[in-house]
Scaffold this active site. Structure first.
Site, short mmCIF file in Angstrom:
data_model
loop_
_atom_site.label_atom_id
_atom_site.label_comp_id
_atom_site.label_asym_id
_atom_site.label_seq_id
_atom_site.Cartn_x
_atom_site.Cartn_y
_atom_site.Cartn_z
N ASP A 239 0.86 -1.15 -0.11
CA ASP A 239 -0.04 -0.09 0.02
C ASP A 239 0.79 1.23 0.12
O ASP A 239 1.92 1.33 0.77
CB ASP A 239 -0.90 0.06 1.37
CG ASP A 239 -1.75 1.16 1.38
OD1 ASP A 239 -2.67 1.16 0.43
OD2 ASP A 239 -1.71 1.93 2.43
N GLU A 292 15.24 -15.19 -0.45
CA GLU A 292 15.48 -16.31 0.77
C GLU A 292 14.82 -17.38 0.88
O GLU A 292 14.86 -18.65 1.15
CB GLU A 292 15.79 -15.74 2.08
CG GLU A 292 16.93 -14.44 2.06
CD GLU A 292 17.00 -13.84 3.44
OE1 GLU A 292 16.45 -14.41 4.41
OE2 GLU A 292 17.67 -12.75 3.55
#
Length: 584
Positions: A239, A292
């Site tokens: 957002d 990751e």
């Protein structure tokens, strides 16, 4: 000709044993792995408050979402994006977060989130969740601590507190205004009972902006990302992705030059609180963190920035994966404007190796089943209501909206669908004033209607309480009586319905791999030049023709696979789009 609204079957795609598609860097049996899912995905936005209510309190919740996932599989989407469900005082429908790592009791619990996520993954649906990093709730523990700690404290350094101007600090630090109307600064009362510093809130007073130059803020959100990634989410819609970093010194906004723009443009200087260069390092850091994790986890930017070349800087290879294409969403229904924004989008996003995205509606804008039939002067976030002049008739407006959807879903890249648009829901324009809840309505003292009209709970069953939204008759915003005829159960199986039009379009989009295709504009078909106001292009093996003007056009020879409305005698009327498989 084939039935243009042949019923599609359930949507499926292959996954590995863990439920995630293989990493694109791997190769199997000498062949490259398939491209990342998000490059071509159709992503369905769920606004939890208004999707499905399992508790009966009139507010949608996560168990309600779980109960309706099969309907999304039947629709044919690839992923779900959930608007905020975090702990919140709900001053701005959950975009004021008081705890980023918990579920607000209105929506359920962490356990109900986990069940929803597992159920979605079992059905082959990926799940993206909203993240709100520009600001927190004023009830967030950090902000409460900042109020108590006082000026110059480490607690206040997490937010943008500043001394005021004027002899006694009685004036705001600068002239910035809130997106919701009114000043973007609020003065606090200090511990001694005297007026003190001011804090910045680009939105409501209950949404203080973080100071992203503070390492503590950056570390907080790394932890938030890991919390939800560890639970298995497939990504985040970020957002106000363009707003985190503010210009050094917080200078005044140059009002005459900036006008009403939500971002920088070719003519205007960059607004000092939007699209600052420092935001890019934040997202490079987040990208490294996401990489990751196994699977194709994604970052999607809500970045109201002009022009498209600037938006594309959010999705360079080491930053976010997608950015909403608001230039397309806000484009008027004119052939020249649409062709220009489509070309610009494909060039800008393609230039950095990212897919273009396409969107027509969301929880912040007037539903496109109404908006596209209005004039071009309706600003984002202002809304419409009973006093708005020139509201369109519903059926002609819906005809145009279906044509726009037929055009959008034929474009290469990724597409977003907002809950209820597959039912042809229009903007609700007759909400009573006492029912409105958007902060914009209150901060402008009723001058702007705000966004409630696109957030009314959607109808599932015509003859059920609250049209199937809730087992009770409760609905946090009142549903209009016309919702009955638009309910999903009334449309399911009706080949003329908007629901079946969407299902057919999504099935064909997948079958003909339109999301992974290439667009080739056609200036003529079968030796005839296209009339002015008609857009025609080829994507993979399909020809798509959209009549955006007034003059009829001839439907190409071949099998008519999809039509947004009737095409009598092989002629394409205005506000109609067709997909045709050409004759060999």
């Amino acid at each position: 000709m084939a039935d243009p609204l042949e019923h599609p079957g359930p949507h499926e795609f292959a996954t590995d044993d863990a439920g995630a598609q293989p990493d694109v860097t791997q190769e199997t049996a000498g062949e490259s792995a398939p491209p990342e899912w998000w490059r071509t995905a159709v992503i369905y936005q769920v606004y939890p408050r208004s999707f499905a209510d399992a508790s009966g309190d009139g507010i949608g919740d996560l168990p309600g979402v779980t109960s309706r996932l099969d309907a999304l599989v039947e629709l044919g989407v690839d992923a779900v994006w959930l608007s905020p469900f975090y702990r919140s005082p709900q001053r701005d429908a959950g975009y004021d977060v008081s705890d980023y790592c918990d579920v607000d009791p209105l929506f359920g619990t962490l356990a109900s989130f986990d069940r929803m996520l597992e159920a979605a993954h079992q059905r082959g649906l990926r799940v993206i969740i909203d993240l709100v990093p520009n600001h927190s709730s004023s009830e967030h523990p950090w902000f409460q601590a900042a109020l108590e700690a006082g000026p110059g404290s480490p607690e206040r350094a997490r937010y943008l507190f500043r001394d005021g101007k004027g002899e006694h600090g009685e004036l705001p630090p600068n002239n910035w205004e809130s997106v919701f109307g009114g000043p973007a600064w609020t003065r606090v009362i200090e511990a001694d009972g005297e007026p003190g510093q001011w804090y910045l809130h680009l939105f409501d007073t209950s949404q203080p902006d973080f100071d992203w130059s503070n390492p503590e803020v950056r570390e907080l959100f790394r932890g938030v990302l890991r919390f939800w990634l560890d639970r298995g989410v497939d990504g985040f819609r970020v957002d106000v992705a363009h707003g985190l970093v503010k210009a050094e010194g917080l200078p005044d906004l140059e009002l005459p030059e900036a006008g009403g723009s939500l971002g920088g443009s070719r003519e205007a200087p960059i607004v000092p609180y939007w699209a600052q260069e420092g935001v890019h390092e934040v997202y490079r850091d987040w990208r490294r963190l996401l990489e990751e994790y196994e699977g194709d986890r994604v970052l999607v930017a809500e970045a109201w920035v002009d022009p498209l070349e600037r938006v594309a800087s959010w999705v360079r290879p080491d930053e976010m994966h997608q950015a909403f294409n608001f230039s397309y969403l806000m484009s008027p229904w004119r052939a020249d404007a649409l062709r220009e924004v489509i070309d610009d989008s494909l060039a800008a996003f393609g230039g950095v190796g990212a897919p273009s995205t396409w969107v027509l509606s969301n929880h912040d804008v007037i539903r496109h089943a109404t908006r596209l039939a209005l004039g071009e002067d309706h600003l984002q976030g202002h809304g419409i209501g009973p006093k708005t002049q020139g509201l369109p008739d519903r059926m002609p407006a819906l005809r145009r909206a279906r044509a726009a959807t037929g055009l959008m879903l034929a474009l290469p890249g990724s597409a977003y669908v907002y809950q209820g648009e597959e039912l042809g829901l229009p903007e609700v324009t007759d909400l009573p004033d006492h029912a409105r809840q958007d902060p914009t309505w209150f901060r402008t003292k009723g001058e702007r209607y705000g966004r409630d009209g696109c957030r009314v709970p959607i109808p599932w069953e015509a003859d059920a309480p609250a049209y199937g939204f809730s087992e009770s008759s409760s609905s946090w915003l009142p549903q209009p009586s016309e919702w009955r005829e638009l309910a999903r159960d009334r449309q399911l199986g009706d080949p003329s319905s908007t629901l079946e039009f969407y299902r057919a379009a999504l099935r064909l989009r997948s079958e003909f791999a339109l999301g992974a295709g290439e667009l080739e504009w056609l200036s003529e078909l079968e030796g005839e030049r296209m009339p002015k106001g008609v857009l025609a292009f080829r994507n993979n093996s399909l020809i798509v023709v959209a009549n955006v003007g007034a003059d009829e056009a001839r439907v190409p020879e071949g099998t008519l696979l999809l039509a947004s409305s009737e095409v009598p005698d092989g002629l394409l009327p205005a506000d109609t789009t067709v997909w045709v498989l050409p004759a060999r």
